[in-house]
Design a protein around this motif. Sequence first.
Motif, short mmCIF file in Angstrom:
data_model
loop_
_atom_site.label_atom_id
_atom_site.label_comp_id
_atom_site.label_asym_id
_atom_site.label_seq_id
_atom_site.Cartn_x
_atom_site.Cartn_y
_atom_site.Cartn_z
N VAL A 192 -21.74 7.89 19.51
CA VAL A 192 -21.58 8.74 20.69
C VAL A 192 -22.87 9.49 20.99
CG1 VAL A 192 -20.42 10.82 21.55
CG2 VAL A 192 -19.10 9.00 20.43
N MET A 193 -23.51 10.03 19.96
CA MET A 193 -24.75 10.76 20.16
C MET A 193 -25.86 9.84 20.66
SD MET A 193 -24.02 13.87 19.63
CE MET A 193 -25.59 14.73 19.40
N ALA A 194 -25.86 8.59 20.19
CA ALA A 194 -26.87 7.63 20.64
C ALA A 194 -26.71 7.35 22.13
CB ALA A 194 -26.74 6.33 19.84
N LYS A 195 -25.45 7.24 22.60
CA LYS A 195 -25.21 7.01 24.02
C LYS A 195 -25.62 8.23 24.85
CE LYS A 195 -21.45 4.89 25.37
NZ LYS A 195 -22.00 3.64 25.95
N LEU A 196 -25.34 9.42 24.33
CA LEU A 196 -25.73 10.63 25.04
C LEU A 196 -27.25 10.75 25.15
CD1 LEU A 196 -23.32 13.50 23.91
CD2 LEU A 196 -23.55 12.49 26.18
N LYS A 207 -29.25 8.43 25.50
CA LYS A 207 -29.69 7.52 26.56
C LYS A 207 -29.24 7.99 27.94
CE LYS A 207 -29.49 3.44 23.56
NZ LYS A 207 -28.83 2.12 23.34
N GLY A 208 -28.47 9.09 27.97
CA GLY A 208 -27.97 9.59 29.24
C GLY A 208 -26.77 8.82 29.74
N GLU A 209 -26.10 8.08 28.86
CA GLU A 209 -24.97 7.25 29.27
C GLU A 209 -23.65 8.03 29.24
OE1 GLU A 209 -24.94 3.80 26.81
OE2 GLU A 209 -26.93 3.12 27.43
N TYR A 210 -22.65 7.45 29.89
CA TYR A 210 -21.32 8.06 29.93
C TYR A 210 -20.61 7.93 28.59
CZ TYR A 210 -16.34 8.51 30.94
OH TYR A 210 -15.04 8.88 30.91
N VAL A 211 -19.99 9.01 28.15
CA VAL A 211 -19.11 8.97 26.98
C VAL A 211 -17.85 9.76 27.31
CG1 VAL A 211 -21.01 8.76 25.32
CG2 VAL A 211 -20.12 11.02 25.90
N HIS A 212 -16.78 9.41 26.63
CA HIS A 212 -15.50 10.08 26.88
C HIS A 212 -15.52 11.51 26.32
CE1 HIS A 212 -13.33 6.59 28.36
NE2 HIS A 212 -13.85 5.87 27.38
N LEU A 213 -14.92 12.42 27.08
CA LEU A 213 -14.73 13.79 26.58
C LEU A 213 -13.85 13.78 25.33
CD1 LEU A 213 -14.17 15.88 29.83
CD2 LEU A 213 -15.90 16.32 28.07
N ASN A 248 -15.66 2.09 19.86
CA ASN A 248 -14.57 2.50 20.75
C ASN A 248 -15.14 3.35 21.87
OD1 ASN A 248 -12.57 1.23 19.42
ND2 ASN A 248 -11.93 3.01 18.23
N SER A 249 -15.83 2.73 22.80
CA SER A 249 -16.42 3.44 23.91
C SER A 249 -16.45 2.52 25.11
CB SER A 249 -17.83 3.90 23.52
OG SER A 249 -18.31 4.83 24.47
N THR A 250 -17.27 2.80 26.08
CA THR A 250 -17.35 1.98 27.27
C THR A 250 -18.78 1.57 27.53
OG1 THR A 250 -17.60 3.93 28.65
CG2 THR A 250 -15.36 3.10 28.34
N MET A 259 -25.01 17.47 24.88
CA MET A 259 -25.94 17.04 25.93
C MET A 259 -27.29 17.73 25.76
SD MET A 259 -23.61 17.00 29.37
CE MET A 259 -22.55 15.61 29.80
N SER A 260 -27.23 19.04 25.55
CA SER A 260 -28.46 19.81 25.38
C SER A 260 -29.23 19.35 24.15
CB SER A 260 -28.13 21.30 25.27
OG SER A 260 -29.30 22.07 25.07
N GLU A 261 -28.50 19.12 23.05
CA GLU A 261 -29.15 18.66 21.82
C GLU A 261 -29.76 17.28 21.99
OE1 GLU A 261 -26.08 18.83 18.92
OE2 GLU A 261 -26.21 21.00 18.63
N CYS A 262 -29.19 16.48 22.88
CA CYS A 262 -29.70 15.12 23.12
C CYS A 262 -30.79 15.09 24.19
CB CYS A 262 -28.55 14.19 23.52
SG CYS A 262 -27.43 13.82 22.14
N GLY A 263 -31.23 16.25 24.63
CA GLY A 263 -32.37 16.31 25.54
C GLY A 263 -32.06 16.12 27.01
N TRP A 264 -30.79 16.33 27.42
CA TRP A 264 -30.48 16.20 28.84
C TRP A 264 -31.22 17.30 29.62
CZ3 TRP A 264 -25.67 13.94 31.31
CH2 TRP A 264 -25.25 12.80 30.62
#
Length: 274
Positions: free
Chosen positions: A114-118, A120-126, A147-149, A195-200
């Motif tokens: 999940v963190m890897a997708k975040l 990259k700025g990708e969508y993840v489920h809440l 288990n993601s999209t 999001m903030s931790e992932c550099g958004w």
Amino acid sequence: CPDFTGDLYTAERNDLTQAGLAEPAAITLLQNMWKRSNDADKRKWDEKIEADRLATEADLLVRKEAQQAAIALKEQEAIAAEKEEMKKNKSKYFAINMNRIAPRGRDVIPSTAVMAKLKKGEYVHLYHFTNDGLDRVDHDPTAESNNSTKLVTNPDGSLSWEPIINNKSVSAVKSDAELSIEDFCHACPCMLTAMSECGWPDDRCQMFHSFWSNIQQHDYRDSSEPRDHRALMMYQDKQCKRWHMTTAAATSSEEVYNLAPICETKLAEYWRKI
């Protein structure tokens, strides 16, 4: 000075006296000549000694400078290696804030996938940031790995989100539209922190903060009708996915819109579909 009055220098004295010099004058001349020659030899010797001294000093200076340069190079290499190590392992070298204690709330540790997708700025489920989603990671850190999209291109050229199901996990990730209001409210701040931790960028974090805040402050939030709650959840689910699809397909910043304002027309449309 040699004794020019002795027998050893008789021949030299005779040569000078035969040339017309008196013997005392001849002795004085021999003494002066020897002195001049000796003085010249002494100067040459002194010059040699000085030259040797200067050469020795120059050699020592070169050796010292080379040694200092080698030491400086090793220090620079050590500093560079330390900087590289600190760059690779930042968390290892973070200074400890002794005035800050451990958080008292629940540990929010989503899966690495999940963190890897975040990042990259990708969508993840809440859902990943609800108590249930975090519990899954606590019990099995790899359960969320697939288990993601993912964003896929349909035959007609349009974009859509396609679930990726991990065959090892019998339970699929819950859609954001299926979340309860309580789970939604719990997940939003956790997601924003991630999001903030992932550099958004700050503007995107602020936009999602406003978007989710507007959902939580909407009149439907306090409604006693489950349908109203479901409409809100469906709205935030579909609109969030739509924003990510639009952003992923955008060719310029002009195409990236502000998600935060609630479109009441769309919300009413979703309400009618329930």
